[in-house]
Design an enzyme around this catalytic site. Structure first.
Site, PDB file in Angstrom:
ATOM      1  NE  ARG A   1     -11.426 -11.288  18.751  1.00  0.00           N
ATOM      2  CZ  ARG A   1     -10.623 -11.742  19.200  1.00  0.00           C
ATOM      3  NH1 ARG A   1      -9.141 -11.413  19.270  1.00  0.00           N
ATOM      4  NH2 ARG A   1     -10.735 -12.610  20.444  1.00  0.00           N
TER       5      ARG A   1
ATOM      6  N   GLY B   1      -4.206 -12.470  17.037  1.00  0.00           N
ATOM      7  CA  GLY B   1      -4.134 -13.907  17.455  1.00  0.00           C
ATOM      8  C   GLY B   1      -5.088 -14.564  16.395  1.00  0.00           C
TER       9      GLY B   1
ATOM     10  CB  SER C   1      -5.940 -10.536  25.029  1.00  0.00           C
ATOM     11  OG  SER C   1      -4.890 -11.373  25.595  1.00  0.00           O
TER      12      SER C   1
ATOM     13  CD  GLN D   1       4.813 -18.897  23.263  1.00  0.00           C
ATOM     14  OE1 GLN D   1       4.596 -19.774  22.208  1.00  0.00           O
ATOM     15  NE2 GLN D   1       3.502 -18.635  23.837  1.00  0.00           N
TER      16      GLN D   1
ATOM     17  CE1 TYR E   1      -4.901 -25.919  23.410  1.00  0.00           C
ATOM     18  CE2 TYR E   1      -4.489 -24.758  21.087  1.00  0.00           C
ATOM     19  CZ  TYR E   1      -4.083 -25.149  22.394  1.00  0.00           C
ATOM     20  OH  TYR E   1      -2.957 -24.649  22.865  1.00  0.00           O
TER      21      TYR E   1
ATOM     22  CG  HIS F   1      -2.515 -17.361  27.124  1.00  0.00           C
ATOM     23  ND1 HIS F   1      -1.031 -17.420  27.354  1.00  0.00           N
ATOM     24  CD2 HIS F   1      -2.851 -18.264  26.464  1.00  0.00           C
ATOM     25  CE1 HIS F   1      -0.564 -18.505  26.798  1.00  0.00           C
ATOM     26  NE2 HIS F   1      -1.788 -18.793  26.093  1.00  0.00           N
TER      27      HIS F   1
ATOM     28  NE  ARG G   1      -5.751 -20.295  24.439  1.00  0.00           N
ATOM     29  CZ  ARG G   1      -6.412 -21.632  24.079  1.00  0.00           C
ATOM     30  NH1 ARG G   1      -7.750 -21.578  23.536  1.00  0.00           N
ATOM     31  NH2 ARG G   1      -5.677 -22.736  24.058  1.00  0.00           N
TER      32      ARG G   1
END
Length: 417
Positions: A349, A368, A346, A149, A45, A314, A317
């Site tokens: 890193r 994220g 998105s 959100q 997930y 996203h 995803r």
């Protein structure tokens, strides 16, 4: 001492005592260790993407196409990382992105993330699909900025209830996610038959909402589910994740009814510009639209009076083989000019990635997966370590590139690689 040198000093001083960081400083090792610490369903997930994963790879390839061009002898000793965004000023241009069903990576995930955000002075966008109510997370954050959100439900009264709760919880902005009116094709989850929401994970904003509970109470009784070992495990998971005591929940139809209600109404497939036009009359918060990739959509959003957009696919995803968010950012900034507030989500890193995104026109970025990997490895302290590492690398990159503040990071800092 700046954030970069301070972080280096902390790690190297601990190293002199024979102690190594629990959370790796490079993303590749961070990802490897997080996978080892996660269940198969959790990893599918959180780390998985749509289709063949081309959008995820494209997000990273977009960063690889740019190289930072350092300038020497700037004479700057200190750097200012603060930025002005809708809703207030932030100490750094990094916000924590909303990630649903975070409890897959650890119990009370949203609370741990909120505490880590507070400890590092980092804004956190509370997920509408969180595992802890927004009010609890807001308490954990104190005075540190939080955004909320919003997934636009089929039930308009539920939309209003969530907005009102976000305002009461001190949210500084409302972030409307546009790109998940339906779930994308996610083979990693599909191959396991795994959707965390069907087990009651990631629906705490709903089960804590008075309007949602009203909808559940009015739901007609549902036929009994087929009895299998998997069905029993799912029922037990629903029971554990539902508010209240385990044994009373086990005897009640409420946990299953809440899950089925959520799956029916959590997102509105018919969401349109007409829906968004009603927002100004429904909230006093700055409005941010998340999931925009086309310059025409970006222009229409600002023409409609929104305060900012998040250029995002996203995290790869939702659509396989979609445009990279960073590439879309370049196009949108060129089309709209320097004024509108653009955030990037998105593919981010590292601190060097943050620098690159800012140079290409982002006012700030949303981080994220990296912090979720820190959560999997070491809980709250793992999230803190990831945040501190990203900010430290950003500050060191600015120092070595000869840049004194965020406003000075621009296209001249990059060359095409």
């Amino acid at each position: 001492m700046g954030a970069g040198l301070s972080r280096l000093s902390t790690i190297y001083r601990q190293g002199a005592l024979g102690r190594r960081p629990a959370v790796p400083a490079d993303f590749a090792e961070l990802e490897r260790r997080a996978e080892r610490a996660s269940s198969a369903k959790a990893w599918a997930y959180v780390a998985g993407g749509a289709g063949e994963g081309r959008t995820m790879r494209r997000n990273r390839a977009a960063f690889e196409r740019w190289a930072i061009m350092p300038r020497m002898l700037s004479g700057h000793v200190e750097r200012d990382l603060s930025v002005e965004l809708p809703g207030g000023r932030h100490d750094t241009p990094v916000l924590l992105a909303p990630v649903g069903a975070g409890a897959l990576m650890g119990a009370d995930s949203d609370l741990k993330i909120a505490r880590a955000a507070a400890a590092t002075g980092t804004a956190y966008v509370f997920s509408n699909q969180g595992c802890n109510p927004m009010e609890d997370c807001a308490t954990a954050m104190g005075d540190v900025s939080r955004w909320f959100q919003l997934y636009w439900s089929k039930d308009e009264q539920l939309v209003d209830s969530l907005i009102a709760r976000a305002e009461a919880a001190g949210a500084a902005a409302l972030v409307v996610t546009l790109d998940t009116t339906v779930l994308g094709w996610r083979p990693q989850d599909l191959n396991l038959g795994s959707l965390p929401f069907s087990r009651g994970q990631g629906i705490a904003q709903y089960t804590s909402d008075p309007r949602f509970r009203e909808i559940v109470a009015g739901r007609p009784p549902q036929p009994a589910a087929e009895v299998t070992l998997g069905a029993i495990r799912t029922l037990l998971a629903m029971t554990r994740n539902h508010p209240g005591g385990f044994w009373s929940n086990l005897r009640s139809p409420a946990p299953r009814a809440a899950v089925e209600t959520f799956l029916d109404i959590y997102s509105n497939p018919g969401l349109s510009w007409e829906h968004l036009a009603t927002l100004r009359g429904r909230t006093r918060l700055p409005i941010v639209l998340k999931g925009i990739l086309h310059p025409d959509d970006a222009r229409r959003a600002f023409d409609a009076g929104v305060d900012a957009i998040v250029v995002s696919n996203h995290g790869g995803r939702q659509i396989d083989n979609a445009v990279a968010s960073l590439d879309a950012l370049v196009t949108i900034r060129a089309a709209l000019g320097p004024s509108p507030a653009l955030l990037l989500d998105s593919g981010v890193r590292t601190g060097a990635d943050v620098f690159t995104a800012l140079a290409l026109g982002a006012n700030a970025v949303l981080l994220g997966r990296p912090y979720m990997y820190g959560l999997a490895i070491a809980g709250q302290s793992g999230v803190e370590d990831v945040i501190r590492n990203v900010i430290a690398e950003l500050e060191l990159t600015m120092a070595l590139a000869g840049v004194p503040d965020i406003a000075s990071i621009n296209r001249d800092c990059l060359v095409e690689a």
